[in-house]
Every structure is written in C-alpha cells, then in structure tokens.
Design an enzyme around this catalytic site. Structure first.
Site, PDB file in Angstrom:
ATOM      1  N   GLU A   1       0.619  -1.032  -0.040  1.00  0.00           N
ATOM      2  CA  GLU A   1       0.029  -0.074   0.014  1.00  0.00           C
ATOM      3  C   GLU A   1       1.046   1.326  -0.255  1.00  0.00           C
ATOM      4  OE1 GLU A   1      -2.731   0.127   2.914  1.00  0.00           O
ATOM      5  OE2 GLU A   1      -2.918  -2.135   3.131  1.00  0.00           O
TER       6      GLU A   1
ATOM      7  N   GLU B   1     -13.674   5.030  -0.171  1.00  0.00           N
ATOM      8  CA  GLU B   1     -14.663   3.921   0.605  1.00  0.00           C
ATOM      9  C   GLU B   1     -15.040   4.823   1.757  1.00  0.00           C
ATOM     10  OE1 GLU B   1     -12.567  -0.240   1.167  1.00  0.00           O
ATOM     11  OE2 GLU B   1     -10.739   1.167   0.905  1.00  0.00           O
TER      12      GLU B   1
ATOM     13  N   GLU C   1      -9.277   8.895   5.827  1.00  0.00           N
ATOM     14  CA  GLU C   1      -9.315   7.331   5.510  1.00  0.00           C
ATOM     15  C   GLU C   1     -10.273   7.108   4.425  1.00  0.00           C
ATOM     16  OE1 GLU C   1      -8.063   4.433   6.443  1.00  0.00           O
ATOM     17  OE2 GLU C   1      -6.378   5.569   7.270  1.00  0.00           O
TER      18      GLU C   1
END
Length: 484
Positions: A266, A318, A329
């Site tokens: 990531e 997301e 996030e």
C-alpha cells in the site's frame, strides 16, 4: 521462473499460466477495497481495471463477487485472510484446507481468476494491535502452505504478510532494525518467505508521517527534491519513501536477508478529510512515485533495483471506512466511489490519463437539501442522525466542503443520508426541514454526490483491518459543524 516445474504445467491450467506476467516483473497495481455505502458492480470495477491497463490488484479478503468478476480477466490477484481468521487457521489444518478450497482452489480453474498471492493477515504486527495477532502469523503461514501443497498450488500461489512500516525503526536508514519484540518472529517470517520464493510486503505512507508530525518537512514527503534531505554516511535521501524503504532493507540485512524482494502493498495520498489531503498533493505524490519507481533508479541501498511491485492505495474511495485514524481514511482513491477519475494521472501502463468507469448505474439526478424557507434552529439532532449513518467527513476542517457555510453543511449532510437510503422520499423529510431538488447543489470543489445502484444492501461491507460496521465511524466524531 524455475519454480514453475514441469509438473506444475499439468496442475495449473495453461490459460492461467499464460495470462499476465510471472511474479518478479515490476508493475503498478492497485488496492481494491469495498468498504463503501454504494458499491460499484464488481464487473464494472474489473472493466475499469482493464480500461486502465492495470494488471495487478490486491483485495483485502476473498470476496466472491470480486473474484468471480476477475475470472478470465488476465489480472493477477492478491487475496487476503482477515486478521480475525488467523487464530482459527493457525490452530487447525482443517480450517486452512477449507479456506484454500473456498477462496483459492475454486477460482484457480480454466478461465478462472489468476490468484498469485495470499496475504496472511493485514498489518498483523501493527503497534496498536498490542500483539493480539502476533503469535498466530507463522503457524497460520505453515498451515496455509501445507494446504496449498495439498491443492497442488504451492509453486504458483505465494503466501505473504503485509506489514506496516512501524514493524521497523531507526533514526537513519542504514541503522534500520525490526522492533525488538518482533526480532524472533520476523526471523521466522523472512526465513519462510525466502524458502518459498515469496517477497516481503510492506505498506509505506509518507502522508501519515506528515500528518502525524508537525516538524516533518513537507517537501520530504514528495519526490521533487527536499530542502531537508537526510544524510546517512555517504548516502543522501531526498524523499521519505526511499528513506523508509532502505530502513526496511537494512532491517532485513540484519537478519541475513538483505537481498529479499520487496513489494509495496500500500502507498498513496488522500484527497480530502485533512489539511494536506487534497487533489493537487495526491496527484503530485502519486505521479512522482510512479515516475520514480518506473525510472528503475532504485534507492541508495538498492541502486537500480526498485520494488518488485507497487500497489497504489487505493483504486476507489471507501466512504464507510472507520475514521478513527482520521477523516482522510475515506478518501484515498485515485477514483471516486463511482469510478470517476479525481485528477489527471499517468500510471505508466499505456494510457496517458486515467479512464473513467463506464456504464455506471447512478440513482436519478436528484438531491436532498435544507428547505430555505424553514427555520433550521433545531436541526442539530437531524444532522447527528444523518452523519452517524452517512459520510460527512468532507465537512470537517481541511475538507473540500469545509467552507460552504452552515446551510451548506446541513444540505450536504441531508443529501449524504438521502443517497445512502437510495433516495427514499421519507429519508429527505427531517421533520419537514429537507426538500428534494433536481438542481445540483455542488459548490466549487465540494461535490454533492448522487449514489449508485448496487442492487443490494449498501450496509454490508468489510474492513481491511477486520470485520466492522458503519457505527465505528461515529467514534471518530464529525460534529464540529453542528455548532455553526
């Protein structure tokens, strides 16, 4: 390549062997997370990957919908075992056999999914987990390896353990070492990886270094040179990525595995939800990263040897992820939740710019906003209800919708809830304070989204750090604007 023995040619369908490249060829891949209120159809996402010539994708679980859509695509896949399953798999070969049958073997068939890696846990050594998964990792690896052998897939499907960069530490890259309490388990882990031809997978986030440290030089997070380089003996580091990478190289070297292949599981930059998280910074970072890696210059400790592969985090936003680490996030995607490119980016894979998702099934073009004719004095409880369910993170300080005013905040919250409820008319009532409009209320960079039709409940999703529910987002708190 030598590991693909002659016997394997009979064990794995030839169509899979011929699709894509073998592990070892550098590539830019993406992480495909699914913790979203409105999920694109998996087939739409796979088409998006193909249109952008992305040949490697990393999943955080073994989602049947995603794997079914990936069958026959020629895209190499990494599937994941959630941390919460490590205990069961580590203690039972029956459990590991069952997991492999259900999530690997059933898809590795003629015309199937090209599963190359199984990620055993996701950042299981993370400091914040206080060691709760630590003892399960190596036993789970051993059981899963045995299960892959039974399934005749061990020479083709490799086991890896994605680690957070907090697994190692140092003031200078050349002095890198794994955390003392991890030395023994890391020795076992890298020995296993080396014996089975697997790379070391690490997640590196210069953004988090910048976000968590007010003294961190901003230009050091990017790839355009720094006025605060790090001098380490004869080596000079001009960006945080290289410094972090070489700290891992040094840590591996201390264990006797300094040449072990490294994959970046990531890496990325968010576009919203915090100061410094914006479209411009994300484009500059990701484009700089891609150019840097594809230049094959490597790093001071590994000149001319860049990471094997890099998986950008992430493919899509997301909007249902936990915001405990920060509101950013929910905004890591190079594409928005509906598969539309956020900014111009050349992945170095053939297309000059990102191609948008096609045939996205949107809900009708209508929005829920605050009724301008109504007294909004008593709206606070309605906002709390709306934002505890839907995503309001762009309204917070540093967010793209932070400066649209009190009425704009209310309308954004109302609309987020309305779209989450698939535009159910009653969901825009709010005791008469809301109204449906057919005029897009978006302002500047603040986009009021229209949901997509995912043909199923929007409330079922998985967390890349384990199984969660929407209510974890409440704990992060998004109520500052209620006081406006």
């Amino acid at each position: 390549m030598s590991r693909l023995s002659r016997t394997l040619l009979y064990l794995v369908p030839a169509i899979i062997l011929l699709s894509g490249s073998f592990p070892g060829e550098s590539a830019i891949g993406v992480n495909w997370g699914t913790i979203s209120f409105h999920r694109l159809k998996p087939s739409t996402v796979v088409d998006l990957l193909k249109d952008n010539k992305i040949k490697k994708v990393k999943l955080f679980d073994a989602d049947p919908g995603a794997l079914t859509a990936l069958m026959g695509s020629g895209i190499e896949v990494m599937v994941g075992v959630p941390n919460e399953m490590l205990a069961a798999i580590s203690s039972s070969t029956d459990a590991s056999d069952l997991w492999v049958r259900q999530n690997v073997s059933r898809y590795v068939v003629k015309g199937g999914a090209d599963i190359r890696y199984v990620a055993v846990g996701n950042e299981p050594f993370l400091t914040s987990y206080s060691g709760q998964f630590q003892s399960f990792v190596v036993p789970a690896l051993l059981n899963l390896q045995q299960s892959l052998v039974k399934a005749n897939l061990a020479s083709y499907v490799k086991l890896v353990v994605p680690c957070n960069a907090d697994a190692y530490e140092s003031s200078l890259p050349s002095q890198g070492a794994f955390r003392p309490e991890l030395t023994q388990i890391m020795t076992q882990l890298v020995s296993f990886l080396n014996s089975n031809g697997s790379p070391f997978v690490v997640n590196i986030y210069p953004f988090l270094s910048l976000y968590g440290n007010s003294d961190f030089p901003q230009d050091y997070a990017f790839f355009e040179g720094s006025t605060h380089p790090v001098t380490d003996g004869s080596n000079v580091y001009y960006n945080a990525f290289d410094g972090n990478f070489d700290t891992l190289v040094a840590a591996l070297n201390k264990l006797g595995y300094g040449q072990m292949p490294i994959v970046i599981g990531e890496v990325g930059w968010p576009t919203d939800g915090a100061i410094g998280a914006n479209l411009t910074a994300a484009r500059v970072f990701n484009q700089g990263l891609i150019k840097h890696v594809l230049s094959n210059k490597g790093t001071p400790l590994r000149p001319d040897a860049p990471p094997m592969d890099i998986y950008l985090f992430a493919l899509l936003d997301e909007g249902a992820k936990s915001v405990l680490p920060g509101n950013f996030e929910r905004h890591w995607g190079i594409f928005s939740f509906d598969g539309q490119a956020k900014y111009a980016l050349n992945l170095g894979l053939g297309n000059k710019l990102l191609q948008n998702a096609k045939n996205v099934e949107y809900l009708p073009s209508r929005w829920c906003v605050a009724d301008p004719s109504k007294d909004l004095t008593n709206v606070a409880n309605h906002l709390k209800i709306a934002c505890s369910a839907a995503d309001c993170t762009t309204l917070n300080y540093g967010g793209s919708c932070n400066e649209i005013g009190a009425k704009g905040n209310i309308s954004y919250a109302f609309n987020s809830y309305y779209q989450l409820q698939m535009q159910n008319a009653q969901s825009c009532d709010f005791d008469g304070l809301g109204m449906v409009t057919f005029l897009d209320p978006s302002v500047g960079d603040c986009r009021f989204p229209v949901g997509v039709n995912d043909h199923k409940s929007s409330l079922a999703f998985r967390s890349c750090h384990g199984w969660t529910t929407i209510w974890t987002s409440i704990l992060g708190g998004v109520w500052f604007f209620l006081m406006l």
